[in-house]
Design an enzyme around this catalytic site. Structure first.
Site, PDB file in Angstrom:
ATOM      1  N   GLY A   1      23.288  -6.808  66.113  1.00 24.83           N
ATOM      2  CA  GLY A   1      23.065  -6.765  67.699  1.00 24.83           C
ATOM      3  C   GLY A   1      24.531  -6.152  68.183  1.00 24.83           C
ATOM      4  O   GLY A   1      24.915  -6.675  69.490  1.00 24.83           O
TER       5      GLY A   1
ATOM      6  N   TYR B   1      13.521   3.997  73.024  1.00 20.53           N
ATOM      7  CA  TYR B   1      14.009   3.302  74.036  1.00 20.53           C
ATOM      8  C   TYR B   1      14.493   3.871  75.361  1.00 20.53           C
ATOM      9  O   TYR B   1      14.633   2.763  76.051  1.00 20.53           O
ATOM     10  CB  TYR B   1      15.210   2.517  73.161  1.00 20.53           C
ATOM     11  CG  TYR B   1      14.425   2.018  71.885  1.00 20.53           C
ATOM     12  CD1 TYR B   1      13.724   0.582  72.584  1.00 20.53           C
ATOM     13  CD2 TYR B   1      15.347   2.114  71.552  1.00 20.53           C
ATOM     14  CE1 TYR B   1      13.746  -0.150  71.139  1.00 20.53           C
ATOM     15  CE2 TYR B   1      15.189   1.380  69.722  1.00 20.53           C
ATOM     16  CZ  TYR B   1      13.883   0.358  69.765  1.00 20.53           C
ATOM     17  OH  TYR B   1      14.040   0.018  67.887  1.00 20.53           O
TER      18      TYR B   1
ATOM     19  N   CYS C   1       3.383  16.689  69.499  1.00 25.14           N
ATOM     20  CA  CYS C   1       2.867  16.846  70.210  1.00 25.14           C
ATOM     21  C   CYS C   1       2.739  16.092  71.152  1.00 25.14           C
ATOM     22  O   CYS C   1       1.584  15.143  70.831  1.00 25.14           O
ATOM     23  CB  CYS C   1       1.963  17.354  70.017  1.00 25.14           C
ATOM     24  SG  CYS C   1       1.830  18.978  68.666  1.00 25.14           S
TER      25      CYS C   1
HETATM   26  C1  LIG Z   1      17.741  -5.821  63.185  1.00 19.78           C
HETATM   27  C2  LIG Z   1      18.527  -6.556  62.786  1.00 19.78           C
HETATM   28  C3  LIG Z   1      19.977  -6.029  62.213  1.00 19.78           C
HETATM   29  C4  LIG Z   1      21.561  -5.678  62.333  1.00 19.78           C
HETATM   30  O1  LIG Z   1      20.803  -4.788  64.104  1.00 19.78           O
HETATM   31  P1  LIG Z   1      21.834  -4.241  64.708  1.00 19.78           P
HETATM   32  O2  LIG Z   1      21.267  -3.927  65.758  1.00 19.78           O
HETATM   33  O3  LIG Z   1      21.903  -2.950  63.665  1.00 19.78           O
HETATM   34  O4  LIG Z   1      23.571  -4.982  63.718  1.00 19.78           O
HETATM   35  C5  LIG Z   1      20.623  -7.745  61.290  1.00 19.78           C
HETATM   36  N1  LIG Z   1      19.610  -9.100  61.295  1.00 19.78           N
HETATM   37  C6  LIG Z   1      18.289  -8.520  61.733  1.00 19.78           C
HETATM   38  C7  LIG Z   1      17.587 -10.380  61.921  1.00 19.78           C
HETATM   39  C8  LIG Z   1      18.181  -7.872  62.072  1.00 19.78           C
HETATM   40  O5  LIG Z   1      16.120  -7.230  62.577  1.00 19.78           O
END
Ligand SMILES: *Cc1c(COP(=O)(O)O)cnc(C)c1O
Length: 420
Positions: free
Chosen positions: A230, A314, A341
Site C-alpha cells: 500500500g 479508479y 467500446c
Molecule cells: C495488493 C496487495 C499488496 C500490494 O499492494 P501495493 O499497493 O502494490 O503495495 C500487498 N498485500 C496485499 C494483501 C495486497 O492485497
C-alpha cells in the site's frame, strides 16, 4: 508540467519502438534493482527484515526472479502466483500466501510449498486444518475496522472484506495455541497508494500494540509483523515519493517504544509492497493512431484500457509524455483514449498536451505495477508484450504479446461447427 521525468532516456524509447511493435510495457531493470537495494538497506536495523514482493503487481517471472536475487520473497494471493514464485526459485517461508475466500486446493499448495499462510478469517483455521493440515507457523490478517481510516482504492476498513476483527484475533491465536502451533505472525493491510508516512507509522503502532497485548493475554510471542503493502508512488507531477529511509526510521521509532520497551523478543518486520517496488520504473509505450475533433478533442492511441485499467477503474492519474514534444507548449486539451467500446476507455480526460499527430510516441508513466497485470481480453483485445531495459542498454522481450491463437486457445470451433 514536465517536472515528472522519464527514468529511461528518450533515445532508448525511440529504439524500443523500432525494435518492438507498440503498444508494450517497458521496464527499467537498473532502476528496479537500485530501488530494491535501497529498501533493504533502509531496514537493515531490523534483523530478519524481509520484503515479500506482491506478485500480483507485476507477475512476470523475470521481474520476480530479479527481485528474488535482490533478497526479496514473494507475497502471493493465488495458486498460480505461488507456482510462479516457486518456479523462479522462491522457496518455503520466502513465500507468503495472503488470500481471501480461499479454495482448499490453494491452501494445499501453500502447505506443499511450505509457504507462510496468512489467514483472512477465523473460520479458515478449521478449514485449513481439515483440507491441508495445520502448519507450525500461522499468521492472521487484522482488520482494525473503524480504528483506522482507509482511502479511495481500498475503502474504509470496516467496509473491507479482509481480515479478522479485534476480538476475533485474540480468539484465533488462543485457538492456534491450543492446537499446538508454536510460531506466530500478525498481518494487516489497510491502505493503498498511500504517500503519507505517518499512515504507516500509525499502522506499525497499531500492530506493535496488538503484539504486546496478545503476548500478555494469550501467552504467545510473535516472530514477525507484516505491515502489508500500500505504499504509494507519486503519480502526479509535484508529488514527492515516500522514501524508504523515512518509512524505516518512523517504524523503528515505534519498534523501540513498543516492542523493545515492553521486552517482547525480537520481531522481524515484513513488508509486501508491490507498487512502490516496480510502479515508477515501468511505462506503457504507445502511438497516436487518430486525432478526432467532435464536441471534444480526442487522441486515440493504439493502446486501450485493457493494457492499463487504472484510469478507467479508479479515475487514476497517469502522467503522459510525448516523445520529442516535451518542450513544446502544453496548450491543447485532449481526452486520450483507446479503442474499446466503452466510454471510460480513457487514459486521460481534459489533459493539456502538446499538439498531437498520428504516429507520435506517447509514454504513459508509472505502469510498472498494476499495469500489464490488470490486463484483460474484453472486446477480444490481446494483451501486449513486456520489454525489459537491461543495465547494459539492451532491450529484451520478457513476455510476448498475445496472438489470436492464444485468444482462441480455450474455445472449440469444432464443437461450434458440429452444433445443431
Ligand atoms: C495488493 C496487495 C499488496 C500490494 O499492494 P501495493 O499497493 O502494490 O503495495 C500487498 N498485500 C496485499 C494483501 C495486497 O492485497
Amino acid at each position: 508540467m514536465s517536472e515528472k521525468k522519464l527514468t529511461i532516456a528518450e533515445d532508448v524509447i525511440r529504439r524500443s519502438v523500432e525494435q518492438f511493435p507498440t503498444p508494450f510495457h517497458l521496464y527499467d531493470e537498473k532502476a528496479i534493482r537500485d530501488n530494491a537495494r535501497e529498501l533493504i538497506k533502509a531496514f537493515s536495523w531490523n534483523k530478519g527484515f524481509k520484503e515479500y514482493f506482491a506478485v500480483k503487481a507485476t507477475p512476470n517471472p523475470v521481474i520476480v526472479k530479479m527481485l528474488k536475487d535482490e533478497g526479496f520473497g514473494a507475497d502471493c494471493s493465488s495458486l498460480p502466483e505461488m507456482v510462479l514464485a516457486n518456479r523462479v526459485g522462491i522457496k518455503g517461508e520466502d513465500i507468503m500466501f495472503t488470500s481471501n475466500d480461499t479454495p482448499a486446493e490453494e491452501f494445499k499448495k501453500a502447505r506443499e510449498l511450505g509457504a507462510i499462510i496468512n489467514l483472512d478469517d477465523i473460520k479458515h483455521f478449521d478449514y485449513l486444518a481439515k483440507h491441508a493440515g495445520l502448519p507450525d507457523l500461522i499468521c492472521f490478517r487484522y482488520n482494525p475496522g473503524p480504528l483506522k481510516e482507509g482511502n479511495v482504492i481500498i475503502g474504509h476498513p470496516e467496509e473491507a472484506k479482509y481480515g479478522l476483527t479485534y476480538d476475533q484475533l485474540f480468539e484465533a491465536y488462543r485457538m492456534a495455541k491450543a492446537s499446538g502451533i508454536k510460531r506466530f505472525g500478525l498481518h494487516t493491510m489497510v491502505a493503498s497508494n498511500e504517500l503519507n508516512p505517518s499512515y504507516f507509522f500509525e499502522t506499525a503502532e497499531l500492530l506493535f500494540d496488538l503484539v504486546i497485548k496478545i503476548w500478555k493475554e494469550v501467552g504467545i510471542t510473535f516472530e514477525f509483523v507484516n505491515l502489508g503493502g500500500g505504499i504509494g508512488i507519486p503519480y502526479r507531477p509535484g508529488e514527492a515519493p515516500l522514501s524508504w529511509k523515512v518509512l524505516s526510521v518512523g517504524i523503528q521509532e515505534k519498534y523501540e517504544q513498543i516492542i523493545k520497551a515492553n521486552g517482547h523478543p525480537d520481531l522481524k518486520i515484513f513488508l509486501e509492497s508491490g507498487r512502490a517496488i516496480t510502479g515508477p520504473y515501468g511505462y506503457l509505450v504507445a502511438r497516436v493512431l487518430h486525432i478526432k475533433d467532435t464536441y471534444k478533442k480526442y487522441a486515440g492511441l493504439d493502446a486501450s484500457m485493457h493494457n492499463l485499467m487504472r484510469p478507467a477503474m479508479y479515475g487514476a492519474y497517469h502522467h503522459i509524455t510525448v516523445i520529442g514534444k516535451q518542450h513544446l507548449p502544453h496548450n491543447v486539451m485532449y481526452d486520450v483514449t483507446g479503442s474499446l467500446c466503452e466510454n471510460n476507455d480513457k487514459f486521460a480526460i481534459d489533459r493539456l498536451l502538446p499538439e498531437l499527430e498520428p504516429g507520435d510516441i506517447v509514454v504513459i508513466h508509472d505502469t510498472g505495477a498494476h499495469g500489464h497485470a490488470m490486463g484483460f481480453n474484453y472486446n477480444a483485445k490481446l494483451r501486449s508484450a513486456e520489454i525489459l531495459l537491461r543495465p547494459d542498454g539492451s532491450l529484451v522481450q520478457i513476455r510476448r504479446a498475445e496472438t489470436i491463437d492464444d485468444y482462441f486457445a480455450t474455445v472449440s470451433f469444432e464443437q461450434a461447427n458440429s452444433f445443431q
